[in-house]
Design a protein around this motif. Structure first.
Motif, PDB file in Angstrom:
ATOM      1  N   LYS A 153      32.883  88.345 -28.646  1.00  0.00           N
ATOM      2  CA  LYS A 153      32.299  89.472 -29.370  1.00  0.00           C
ATOM      3  C   LYS A 153      31.861  89.070 -30.773  1.00  0.00           C
ATOM      4  O   LYS A 153      32.617  88.426 -31.507  1.00  0.00           O
ATOM      5  CB  LYS A 153      33.319  90.606 -29.466  1.00  0.00           C
ATOM      6  N   VAL A 154      30.652  89.438 -31.147  1.00  0.00           N
ATOM      7  CA  VAL A 154      30.180  89.253 -32.514  1.00  0.00           C
ATOM      8  C   VAL A 154      30.813  90.328 -33.387  1.00  0.00           C
ATOM      9  O   VAL A 154      30.698  91.534 -33.099  1.00  0.00           O
ATOM     10  CB  VAL A 154      28.643  89.333 -32.583  1.00  0.00           C
ATOM     11  N   THR A 155      31.498  89.913 -34.441  1.00  0.00           N
ATOM     12  CA  THR A 155      32.186  90.853 -35.325  1.00  0.00           C
ATOM     13  C   THR A 155      31.488  91.011 -36.669  1.00  0.00           C
ATOM     14  O   THR A 155      31.838  91.893 -37.444  1.00  0.00           O
ATOM     15  CB  THR A 155      33.632  90.393 -35.557  1.00  0.00           C
ATOM     16  N   GLY A 156      30.515  90.153 -36.946  1.00  0.00           N
ATOM     17  CA  GLY A 156      29.774  90.261 -38.202  1.00  0.00           C
ATOM     18  C   GLY A 156      28.727  89.169 -38.291  1.00  0.00           C
ATOM     19  O   GLY A 156      28.679  88.255 -37.460  1.00  0.00           O
ATOM     20  N   PHE A 157      27.882  89.275 -39.325  1.00  0.00           N
ATOM     21  CA  PHE A 157      26.843  88.276 -39.545  1.00  0.00           C
ATOM     22  C   PHE A 157      27.164  87.465 -40.794  1.00  0.00           C
ATOM     23  O   PHE A 157      27.666  87.999 -41.793  1.00  0.00           O
ATOM     24  CB  PHE A 157      25.475  88.940 -39.704  1.00  0.00           C
ATOM     25  N   LEU A 158      26.899  86.176 -40.734  1.00  0.00           N
ATOM     26  CA  LEU A 158      27.058  85.294 -41.883  1.00  0.00           C
ATOM     27  C   LEU A 158      25.771  85.324 -42.696  1.00  0.00           C
ATOM     28  O   LEU A 158      24.675  85.237 -42.131  1.00  0.00           O
ATOM     29  CB  LEU A 158      27.358  83.864 -41.426  1.00  0.00           C
ATOM     30  N   ARG A 159      25.908  85.449 -44.003  1.00  0.00           N
ATOM     31  CA  ARG A 159      24.718  85.547 -44.866  1.00  0.00           C
ATOM     32  C   ARG A 159      24.778  84.496 -45.969  1.00  0.00           C
ATOM     33  O   ARG A 159      25.845  84.177 -46.495  1.00  0.00           O
ATOM     34  CB  ARG A 159      24.631  86.932 -45.524  1.00  0.00           C
ATOM     35  N   GLU A 160      23.631  83.983 -46.319  1.00  0.00           N
ATOM     36  CA  GLU A 160      23.436  83.184 -47.533  1.00  0.00           C
ATOM     37  C   GLU A 160      22.278  83.817 -48.257  1.00  0.00           C
ATOM     38  O   GLU A 160      21.115  83.638 -47.886  1.00  0.00           O
ATOM     39  CB  GLU A 160      23.156  81.722 -47.192  1.00  0.00           C
ATOM     40  N   GLY A 161      22.612  84.638 -49.265  1.00  0.00           N
ATOM     41  CA  GLY A 161      21.578  85.445 -49.902  1.00  0.00           C
ATOM     42  C   GLY A 161      21.088  86.487 -48.913  1.00  0.00           C
ATOM     43  O   GLY A 161      21.879  87.185 -48.270  1.00  0.00           O
ATOM     44  N   ASP A 162      19.771  86.590 -48.755  1.00  0.00           N
ATOM     45  CA  ASP A 162      19.203  87.548 -47.801  1.00  0.00           C
ATOM     46  C   ASP A 162      19.165  87.015 -46.380  1.00  0.00           C
ATOM     47  O   ASP A 162      18.939  87.767 -45.434  1.00  0.00           O
ATOM     48  CB  ASP A 162      17.773  87.918 -48.222  1.00  0.00           C
ATOM     49  N   ARG A 163      19.384  85.726 -46.234  1.00  0.00           N
ATOM     50  CA  ARG A 163      19.190  85.091 -44.928  1.00  0.00           C
ATOM     51  C   ARG A 163      20.441  85.166 -44.055  1.00  0.00           C
ATOM     52  O   ARG A 163      21.561  84.932 -44.518  1.00  0.00           O
ATOM     53  CB  ARG A 163      18.784  83.631 -45.106  1.00  0.00           C
ATOM     54  N   VAL A 164      20.240  85.491 -42.783  1.00  0.00           N
ATOM     55  CA  VAL A 164      21.308  85.417 -41.784  1.00  0.00           C
ATOM     56  C   VAL A 164      21.405  83.974 -41.312  1.00  0.00           C
ATOM     57  O   VAL A 164      20.414  83.368 -40.888  1.00  0.00           O
ATOM     58  CB  VAL A 164      21.005  86.352 -40.592  1.00  0.00           C
ATOM     59  N   VAL A 165      22.609  83.420 -41.378  1.00  0.00           N
ATOM     60  CA  VAL A 165      22.787  82.006 -41.029  1.00  0.00           C
ATOM     61  C   VAL A 165      23.785  81.821 -39.876  1.00  0.00           C
ATOM     62  O   VAL A 165      24.234  80.713 -39.616  1.00  0.00           O
ATOM     63  CB  VAL A 165      23.236  81.183 -42.255  1.00  0.00           C
ATOM     64  N   GLY A 166      24.125  82.912 -39.208  1.00  0.00           N
ATOM     65  CA  GLY A 166      25.040  82.800 -38.078  1.00  0.00           C
ATOM     66  C   GLY A 166      25.842  84.068 -37.912  1.00  0.00           C
ATOM     67  O   GLY A 166      25.503  85.131 -38.463  1.00  0.00           O
ATOM     68  N   VAL A 167      26.927  83.963 -37.134  1.00  0.00           N
ATOM     69  CA  VAL A 167      27.770  85.131 -36.876  1.00  0.00           C
ATOM     70  C   VAL A 167      29.235  84.743 -36.942  1.00  0.00           C
ATOM     71  O   VAL A 167      29.599  83.579 -36.771  1.00  0.00           O
ATOM     72  CB  VAL A 167      27.486  85.739 -35.476  1.00  0.00           C
ATOM     73  N   SER A 168      30.060  85.741 -37.218  1.00  0.00           N
ATOM     74  CA  SER A 168      31.494  85.591 -36.977  1.00  0.00           C
ATOM     75  C   SER A 168      31.766  86.202 -35.607  1.00  0.00           C
ATOM     76  O   SER A 168      31.154  87.199 -35.215  1.00  0.00           O
ATOM     77  CB  SER A 168      32.306  86.303 -38.059  1.00  0.00           C
ATOM     78  N   ALA A 169      32.660  85.582 -34.846  1.00  0.00           N
ATOM     79  CA  ALA A 169      32.878  86.002 -33.467  1.00  0.00           C
ATOM     80  C   ALA A 169      34.352  85.912 -33.115  1.00  0.00           C
ATOM     81  O   ALA A 169      35.141  85.248 -33.797  1.00  0.00           O
ATOM     82  CB  ALA A 169      32.057  85.133 -32.519  1.00  0.00           C
TER      83      ALA A 169
END
Length: 572
Positions: free
Chosen positions: A204-220
C-alpha cells in the motif's frame, strides 16, 4: 523461448527489495488493467519499472466487468466514432496478436422490437464492421471476426429457442469478443515481470516523497509483513481507478481529476436455463442489457448507478438483481427467478468528470480517459474502458517520460502476452496433449483457453504430482493443479485470490465456492507454508465474505447492502 518468470512469494519479496534499494525510472501505483498495462509499456521501452498494488491484481474494477472486448455499439449512437474506432482496433490486436489465448469471438443477437429498427441497427452494425476492417488494416492484422447477418423470425427461433419471438421482427447477429478480465490483468503483470518489471501486490502507498514541488517516489507498506519502506522513482504513475481521488488527497493541494464511481452488477446463471447459440444485447431505459455466454454459464448485466459507499467492496442489492431479472425476462419464454442465480458480482466504473461537484447522472459521463500531471514527477490517469487499456497505458507512460531523454516509443502493439507464444501450436496438438496427460479433450481445451502456450507448465505439475490432475471435488470445472499453479506462477497469496480471480469459482457455483474452500486452501497451504491456524483463518474469512455478500443481496437499498457487505473486511 525461455520459461516466463513466475509471480510467487519469492518474486514478490525480490521485487520489494529491488524497489527499495535503487531508484526506478517509473513506478506504477495500481494493479488493475491500466496499471499492469502501464508497467508493461514502461518496461518494454527500456525503463526500470515497478508496480505496487494494495490488494490483489485486478481486485477492483478490472475483475468485475462484463468481460467484453468490444467497440461499444452504444457509443455509435452517441456519435463517439473515435472511441469506437479506437476500441475496435484494440479488439483486433488482442484477438489476433497480443492475447489470442485469452480473447475469443462471441456471437450476439440484437433483437428487433420494431420493424423500423432493422435498417437503423443494420446501418450501425455495417459501420461497426467497417470500422473494424479499417482498424485491422491500420494495425496490419486480420479482423478475425465474421461480419453481421440479418435474421428473421424463423431463423431466430432456431438459433435461440428460448427467446420470445412473438413480439420481435427478427434480429441481427454480430460478433464481438470476450475475455476473463482478471486473467488478462494477471497475464499483463506477468508479461511485465518477464520483461524486468518489479511487481508487488499487498503493498500500500501511504504517502508521496517530495523534493520541493517534485514527486520523487512513494512511502509504502508491505501489508503482509507490516514493514514500511520507500520507493524512489523519476516519475510515478497513479492508475488507481476509482481510488484516484483518495490518492490525490495524499498529494495535498487541489485535486486535478474528479472521478465518479458508477456501480454495475452482473448475474451468473446456468447455461441450460437459456437455450441459445448466441448471446444477446438490448437497450434498457438506463443502460445496456447483455446476456453473454460464459462456459457452462451465462453472464447477465449490467446496471449503471452512482455509488459513494465502500469502494473496495461494492454491494449488489435486491433492487439491482430484480432490475436485471425483470429486463431479461421480457425476452425469455421461461422467466428466470432468484433461485436460478448462481453468482452475483458488483464492480465500479471509474467515470471521469470534467468539473468537480457538478452532479448529473453517471451514465452521461464520458468513458474516454484523461491523463494529467498535477505535479512534476507525477502522472494521473482516469476514465476509459477495459478494451482500450493499452492505449491508456501508452498515453500515461508517454506523459510520464516526456522529459526523459532516453525513453523509447511504445511497442506494446507488438508485444504478445505470455501464453500467446506457442498457443496455436499447442492447440493443433490438443489430441496428443490429451493422450499424453491422460486428460479428456474438453479438459485440455479448458486449459488452453486459460494458459495458452503455458499449458505445459500446468501439465508438468500434473506429471510430477498425478493427484493434481483430478478435478476439485466441489468445483469440477477446475483441476487441483490450477490452484497450485495460481500460487506458484500467478501471484495468488490468499484463498480469495484463487476462488475469486485466478478461477471464477466464487460466481460459477451455487454455493459460491464455500464447499471447495477447504480443499483449495489445503492445496495452497502446502505451497505457502501456512500452519493449521492460518489455513483455518483463510477458510473462515472466505466463508464470512460469501455470507456477507449473500446478506447484502437481500437488502433493498445500496446503504443497507453496503452495511451488510462491510461486515467481512479484507483478510489483509
Amino acid at each position: 523461448m525461455t520459461t516466463p518468470i513466475a509471480l510467487n512469494p519469492a518474486s514478490r519479496a525480490s521485487a520489494i527489495e529491488a524497489m527499495s534499494r535503487a531508484e526506478l525510472d517509473v513506478l506504477v501505483v495500481g494493479g488493475g488493467v491500466v496499471g499492469a498495462g502501464a508497467a508493461l509499456d514502461a518496461v518494454t521501452r527500456g525503463l526500470s519499472t515497478g508496480l505496487v498494488e494494495q490488494r490483489d491484481l485486478a481486485s477492483g474494477t478490472s475483475s468485475r466487468s462484463s468481460k467484453l472486448v468490444h467497440g461499444g455499439l452504444r457509443y455509435l449512437e452517441m456519435f463517439d466514432f473515435a472511441l469506437v474506432k479506437e476500441a475496435l482496433e484494440e479488439r483486433g490486436l488482442l484477438l489476433t496478436r497480443l492475447a489470442p489465448h485469452l480473447v475469443r469471438p462471441v456471437p450476439f443477437l440484437y433483437p428487433l422490437k420494431k420493424a423500423y429498427e432493422r435498417p437503423y441497427v443494420g446501418a450501425g452494425l455495417m459501420l461497426y464492421d467497417g470500422m473494424a476492417v479499417l482498424g485491422a488494416r491500420a494495425g496490419r492484422h486480420d479482423m478475425g471476426l465474421p461480419k453481421h447477418k440479418h435474421l428473421f423470425r424463423k431463423q431466430l427461433a432456431r438459433i435461440a429457442p428460448d427467446i420470445r419471438t412473438d413480439q420481435l421482427h427478427g434480429a441481427i447477429r454480430y460478433y464481438d469478443c470476450q475475455v476473463d478480465d482478471a486473467r488478462l490483468v494477471m497475464t499483463l503483470a506477468r508479461t511485465a515481470a518477464n520483461n524486468g518489471a518489479h511487481v508487488a501486490t499487498r503493498t500500500k502507498v501511504t504517502g508521496f516523497l517530495r523534493e520541493g514541488d517534485r514527486v520523487v517516489g512513494v512511502s509504502a507498506r508491505d501489508l503482509e509483513n507490516g514493514v514500511d519502506f520507500e520507493v524512489r522513482a523519476r516519475t510515478v504513475i497513479n492508475a488507481a481507478g476509482v481510488w484516484t481521488d483518495q490518492v490525490q488527497e495524499l498529494i495535498g493541494g487541489d485535486a486535478t481529476l474528479d472521478v465518479d464511481a458508477s456501480k454495475g452488477i452482473h448475474l451468473v446463471v446456468p447455461r441450460d436455463r437459456i437455450r441459445s447459440e448466441c448471446g444477446f444485447i438490448t437497450k434498457t431505459e438506463k443502460s445496456v442489457l447483455f446476456v453473454i455466454p460464459w462456459g457452462r454459464h451465462w453472464i447477465i448485466g449490467t446496471t449503471d448507478t452512482p455509488w459513494d459507499l465502500d469502494l473496495a467492496h461494492p454491494a449488489a442489492s435486491r433492487r439491482d438483481i430484480d432490475y436485471l431479472l425483470g429486463h431479461v425476462n421480457t425476452l425469455l419464454k421461461d422467466p428466470l427467478d432468484h433461485e436460478d442465480v448462481q453468482g452475483v458480482y458488483a464492480g465500479l466504473r471509474p467515470l471521469l468528470k470534467s468539473v468537480r461537484k457538478t452532479g448529473g447522472e453517471t451514465t452521461k459521463l464520458s468513458r474516454e480517459h484523461t491523463v494529467a500531471a498535477p505535479a512534476p514527477g507525477l502522472v494521473l490517469i482516469a476514465g476509459g474502458k477495459l478494451t482500450t487499456y493499452r492505449v491508456m497505458a501508452r498515453d500515461a507512460v508517454g506523459m510520464a517520460v516526456a522529459d526523459f531523454g532516453d525513453a523509447r516509443p511504445s511497442i506494446t502493439d507488438r508485444v504478445p502476452l505470455v501464453g500467446a507464444y506457442g498457443f496455436e501450436t499447442r492447440t493443433n496438438q490438443r489430441v496428443a496433449l490429451s493422450r499424453s496427460a491422460g486428460l479428456d479433450i474438453g479438459r485440455v481445451d479448458h486449459l488452453l483457453g486459460r494458459y495458452g502456450g503455458l499449458v505445459d507448465e500446468v501439465l508438468d505439475l500434473i506429471a510430477h504430482r498425478p493427484e493434481l490432475g483430478l478435478p476439485l471435488r466441489q468445483a469440477d470445472e477446475y483441476l487441483a493443479a490450477e490452484v497450485v499453479y495460481a500460487v506458484t506462477h500467478e501471484g495468488a497469496r490468499h484463498l480469495d485470490d484463487v476462488l475469486t480471480r485466478r478461477t471464477r469459482i466464487s460466481i460459477e457455483t451455487f454455493d459460491r465456492g464455500t464447499l471447495v474452500a477447504q480443499e483449495a486452501a489445503t492445496l495452497m497451504a502446502a505451497e505457502l507454508g501456512w500452519d493449521d491456524a492460518t489455513l483455518a483463518e483463510e477458510v473462515d474469512h472466505y466463508l464470512r465474505r460469501v455470507e456477507a455478500e449473500r446478506q447484502s443481496q437481500l437488502k433493498l437499498t445500496d446503504q443497507e447492502a453496503d452495511e451488510a457487505r462491510v461486515q467481512a473486511p479484507d483478510i489483509v
